[in-house]
Design an enzyme around this catalytic site. Structure first.
Site, short mmCIF file in Angstrom:
data_model
loop_
_atom_site.label_atom_id
_atom_site.label_comp_id
_atom_site.label_asym_id
_atom_site.label_seq_id
_atom_site.Cartn_x
_atom_site.Cartn_y
_atom_site.Cartn_z
N GLY A 166 -3.06 -1.86 -7.06
CA GLY A 166 -1.93 -2.78 -7.11
C GLY A 166 -2.12 -3.85 -8.18
O GLY A 166 -3.24 -4.32 -8.41
N HIS A 219 0.84 -1.21 0.00
CA HIS A 219 0.00 0.00 0.00
C HIS A 219 0.87 1.25 0.00
O HIS A 219 0.57 2.24 -0.69
CB HIS A 219 -0.89 0.04 1.25
CG HIS A 219 -1.87 -1.08 1.35
ND1 HIS A 219 -1.78 -2.06 2.30
CD2 HIS A 219 -2.97 -1.36 0.62
CE1 HIS A 219 -2.78 -2.90 2.16
NE2 HIS A 219 -3.52 -2.51 1.14
#
Ligand code: PAF
Length: 295
Positions: free
Chosen positions: A151, A41
């Site tokens: 992601g 993250h």
């Protein structure tokens, strides 16, 4: 954006979010998360800072993307630690609402992402990507970012979000960010914290399967040989239950079947794996370019 990271403003309601956003001038990037933040993250936030003047991070465990019996209740909620981590990378605004703020009335409206939501992750979790599509649309509408980052570990989710933005003309650019891995090769995931020490060692089989599959592709192996190799690596690891090993076209996310070697040859594709290690379901992927050798 290059200034020194500061403590983020935490917006818990739509009104607080709107107030925080109205103080921003210039471009804005959005990183959506469910919290339990890890290096993956943080790398999204660092990239976001390179792309825009302001960075907004959402932290929300979205009930709509969990089916009954999945880990919604058990999903780690670590807001204080998340805020401390975000402070080191410079997110300015954190949107951390409660479910009643995001879904003030039971949603009667649903989004169907179409065929992409019915294969691979969708075959195991049939309502998952629809729930992701709903929350991504809502948070993009609330934050109105210029760019939103996702992601590449959740490759199918990323492909679905690209379709969502294209098909619904959402005015945002989508940027995929490479997978962050620990030194043992395991892809960073909030669910890794469910693994015992022994399971953590077994979890290395996923990235090993991807490396072996990549080697076969690099040597000219066909898509079926690449997948078979990855499957063999996973099958050799005790107590790892394979959910799927598959190839999907890197542009269209079209899943390659057994007879697709000729069509897949020379085209970049995701090699995707999903497996249960103990009670924890993990996913991982890499991009390969299979050759034509069926072996
Ligand atoms: O990838 C995730 O963590 C979630 O699916 C997302 C994109 C934050 C939506 O809830």
């Amino acid at each position: 954006m290059t200034d020194t990271p500061a403590t983020p403003i935490v917006a818990r309601t739509r009104a607080e979010l709107a107030r925080a956003l109205s103080a921003q001038a210039g471009s804005r990037a959005l990183v959506m998360t469910m919290g339990a933040l890890h290096e993956g993250h943080l790398s999204l936030v660092r990239r976001a800072r390179e792309l825009a003047d302001h960075v907004v991070v959402s932290i929300f465990v979205n009930p709509a993307q969990f089916a009954p019996g999945e880990d919604y209740d058990a999903y780690p909620r670590t807001l204080d630690a998340d805020l401390a981590a975000l402070r080191t990378v410079g997110a300015e605004v954190v949107f951390a609402p409660q479910p009643g703020e995001v879904y003030p009335v039971p949603a009667s409206f649903t989004l169907d992402p179409g065929p992409i939501a019915r294969v691979l992750e969708g075959a195991t979790r049939p309502t998952h990507l629809a729930g992701v599509a709903l929350i991504v649309t809502k948070v993009i509408n609330l934050v109105r970012p210029d760019v939103a980052l996702f992601g590449q570990k959740d490759a199918q989710q990323l492909a679905m979000v690209r379709l969502l933005v294209r098909d619904l003309d959402l005015p945002v650019r989508i940027e995929g960010v490479p997978i962050a891995r620990d030194t043992d090769g395991v892809a960073r995931s909030s669910r890794n914290q469910y693994l015992s020490a022994d399971e953590r060692v077994r979890a290395r089989a996923l990235s090993r399967a991807l490396r072996e599959g990549t080697r076969v592709a690099d040597e000219g192996g066909a898509a079926s040989a690449v997948a078979a190799t990855a499957r063999r690596v996973l099958a050799a690891e005790p107590d790892v239950g394979v959910d799927y090993v598959a190839l999907a076209d890197a542009d269209t996310f079209e899943v390659r079947g057994e007879g697709d070697d000729a069509a897949a040859a020379g085209r970049p594709a995701y090699l995707l794996v999903a497996a249960r290690v103990g009670a924890t379901r993990l996913i991982d992927n890499t991009i390969v370019t299979p050759g034509g050798d069926p072996r």
